[in-house]
Design a protein around this motif. Structure first.
Motif, short mmCIF file in Angstrom:
data_model
loop_
_atom_site.label_atom_id
_atom_site.label_comp_id
_atom_site.label_asym_id
_atom_site.label_seq_id
_atom_site.Cartn_x
_atom_site.Cartn_y
_atom_site.Cartn_z
N PHE A 66 -3.16 7.24 7.00
CA PHE A 66 -4.45 6.66 6.66
C PHE A 66 -4.71 5.47 7.58
CE2 PHE A 66 -2.77 8.65 2.86
CZ PHE A 66 -3.86 9.35 2.35
N PRO A 67 -5.99 5.18 7.90
CA PRO A 67 -6.31 4.07 8.81
C PRO A 67 -6.26 2.70 8.14
CG PRO A 67 -8.33 5.19 8.15
CD PRO A 67 -7.19 5.99 7.57
N GLY A 68 -5.84 2.62 6.89
CA GLY A 68 -5.75 1.35 6.20
C GLY A 68 -5.77 1.57 4.69
N VAL A 69 -5.75 0.46 3.95
CA VAL A 69 -5.77 0.49 2.49
C VAL A 69 -7.11 -0.07 2.02
CG1 VAL A 69 -4.67 -0.32 0.37
CG2 VAL A 69 -3.27 0.23 2.38
N LYS A 70 -7.81 0.67 1.21
CA LYS A 70 -9.13 0.27 0.74
C LYS A 70 -9.06 -1.03 -0.05
CE LYS A 70 -13.10 2.05 -1.84
NZ LYS A 70 -13.62 3.21 -2.62
N GLY A 71 -9.88 -2.00 0.35
CA GLY A 71 -9.97 -3.26 -0.35
C GLY A 71 -8.83 -4.22 -0.08
N GLN A 72 -7.89 -3.86 0.78
CA GLN A 72 -6.76 -4.74 1.04
C GLN A 72 -6.56 -4.96 2.54
OE1 GLN A 72 -3.19 -3.64 -1.12
NE2 GLN A 72 -4.35 -2.93 -2.88
N ASN A 77 -2.86 0.82 10.03
CA ASN A 77 -2.50 2.19 9.71
C ASN A 77 -1.32 2.22 8.74
OD1 ASN A 77 -4.45 3.08 11.50
ND2 ASN A 77 -3.02 3.39 13.18
N VAL A 78 -1.40 3.10 7.75
CA VAL A 78 -0.31 3.27 6.79
C VAL A 78 0.00 4.75 6.66
CG1 VAL A 78 -0.84 1.18 5.48
CG2 VAL A 78 -1.87 3.37 4.79
N THR A 79 1.23 5.05 6.29
CA THR A 79 1.65 6.43 6.07
C THR A 79 2.27 6.54 4.68
OG1 THR A 79 2.08 6.79 8.43
CG2 THR A 79 3.14 8.31 6.88
N ALA A 242 -9.76 13.59 6.74
CA ALA A 242 -11.10 13.04 6.95
C ALA A 242 -11.09 11.63 7.54
CB ALA A 242 -11.86 13.02 5.62
N GLY A 243 -9.89 11.03 7.68
CA GLY A 243 -9.81 9.68 8.23
C GLY A 243 -10.21 8.60 7.25
N ALA A 253 -1.10 5.13 -8.79
CA ALA A 253 -0.18 5.45 -9.87
C ALA A 253 0.73 6.62 -9.52
CB ALA A 253 -0.96 5.79 -11.14
N PHE A 254 0.51 7.22 -8.34
CA PHE A 254 1.23 8.43 -7.98
C PHE A 254 2.09 8.25 -6.73
CE2 PHE A 254 -2.66 9.56 -10.22
CZ PHE A 254 -2.16 10.34 -11.26
N TYR A 255 1.43 8.00 -5.59
CA TYR A 255 2.14 7.86 -4.31
C TYR A 255 1.55 6.69 -3.54
CZ TYR A 255 3.56 12.56 -5.64
OH TYR A 255 4.05 13.63 -6.34
N THR A 256 2.43 5.86 -2.99
CA THR A 256 1.99 4.64 -2.32
C THR A 256 2.63 4.49 -0.95
OG1 THR A 256 3.78 3.36 -3.34
CG2 THR A 256 1.68 3.45 -4.53
N PRO A 257 2.00 3.70 -0.07
CA PRO A 257 2.62 3.38 1.22
C PRO A 257 3.85 2.51 1.01
CG PRO A 257 0.26 2.89 1.22
CD PRO A 257 0.65 3.12 -0.19
N PRO A 258 4.76 2.43 1.98
CA PRO A 258 5.92 1.55 1.86
C PRO A 258 5.50 0.11 1.60
CG PRO A 258 6.15 2.99 3.77
CD PRO A 258 4.76 3.18 3.26
N GLY A 259 6.20 -0.54 0.67
CA GLY A 259 5.92 -1.94 0.36
C GLY A 259 4.89 -2.16 -0.72
#
Length: 325
Positions: A66-72, A77-79, A242-243, A253-259
């Motif tokens: 993903f190109p980033g985290v919405k609102g943060q 880029n995050v995976t 879709a970027g 609540a399900f899957y998150t980026p590292p950290g």
């Protein structure tokens, strides 16, 4: 503890069929950080789970970028790593979607990005380590995350009829010498191999096993997704293609980026509104040691086009397939 014959039989069976993850702590020995031209000697130990034929566990993960985290942090880029349900013999909607892409030269590179990545969890002692670690855990039994290229060396030797004994045997086992070299700009471990001599565990090692016990490797495997979680994985896959930004309100609540910590609850509408493609029996594929493990029959010999399809075009393909299902 499984015998060498049982392991060979299981490996042969898998070859005939062609058939987020780890807890991060300092028990993991980061061998990939050892210096070029050095060797670390490892001694693998059996799984405490006696029902596990092998002395390792295999995981299959899909990386969603993903190109980033919405609102943060919308500019970093995050995976997010999510489990591929083919690991449990289930049908994976992401792989059902991307397998046909390998037949299209314009989509092949995009398909490789989402193809499952394999790794293998082992445990054992670092007999002779060349890694400079900031802190060494009190428990000397370490975990190792082994990549497919090293795993092929390990498993190939086990199929050798001249291999004397199962390498995890306390009396007649064998150490593994993991050597890091360089091939071009990438690390290379192809000169790694088993020691030529048997070695009994010494008293210090035996005492460590007695005191600490062995890990149950399944404890470090990802949780098997339920139907809702499989739907979330496919929704995240569509958003990644879709970027779009990673949305913690929908997926936190399900899957998150590292950290990032998981949130409580979650937006249930995001789960129930997604209908992944209908998939029948999963296609079983063989591995390649490369980053993207692509089945040979799914590659193409046609001349590749330099025109990369847009995210909108790819999403249209996905939605057309869902509409026809």
């Amino acid at each position: 503890m499984a015998t060498l014959a049982e392991i060979r039989a299981k490996l042969l069976e898998q070859e005939t069929r062609k058939s987020s993850g780890f807890v991060s702590d300092n028990a993991i020995y980061a061998f990939w950080n050892i210096s070029e031209g050095t060797t670390s000697t490892l001694r693998f130990l059996p799984d405490s789970d006696e029902e596990n034929t092998f002395f390792w566990k295999e995981r299959q993960m899909i990386r969603l970028a993903f190109p980033g985290v919405k609102g943060q942090d919308e500019g970093r880029n995050v995976t997010v790593q999510v489990p591929c349900v083919e690991m449990w013999g289930d049908a994976c909607p992401v792989h059902a979607e991307i397998r046909p892409w390998f037949k299209d030269p314009n989509l092949e590179n995009e398909a490789r990005k989402y193809w499952k990545k394999r790794s293998y969890i082992f445990q054992g002692f670092v007999v002779d380590g060349t890694l400079q670690e900031d802190s060494i855990p009190e428990n000397p039994i370490r975990r190792f995350i082994i990549n497919p290229s090293i795993f092929k060396i390990i498993s190939a030797a086990l199929m050798d009829p001249d291999f004397p004994e199962i390498p995890t045997d306390y009396e007649r086992g064998t150490d593994f010498k993991l050597t890091k070299t360089q091939q071009g700009q990438y690390a290379d471990y192809s000169t790694s191999n088993w020691s030529r001599k048997e070695r009994a565990l010494d008293q210090v090692e035996r005492d460590a096993i007695e005191t600490n016990g062995l890990f149950t490797l399944n404890d470090f495997m990802p949780k098997r997704p339920n139907n809702d979680e499989v739907s979330v994985i496919f929704e995240m896959f569509e958003a990644s293609v879709a970027g779009e930004l990673y949305d913690p309100d929908r997926w936190g609540a399900f899957y998150t980026p590292p950290g990032m910590s998981r949130t409580e609850g979650g937006t249930q509408a995001a789960v129930t509104s997604i209908t992944p493609p209908v998939v029948t029996k999963p296609t079983v594929v063989s591995d390649k040691p490369a980053e993207a493990e692509v089945p040979k029959e799914e590659t193409t010999t046609e001349e590749k086009s330099n025109t990369k399809p847009s995210a909108a075009q790819i999403l249209k393909l996905i939605r057309d397939r869902k509409a026809q299902a």
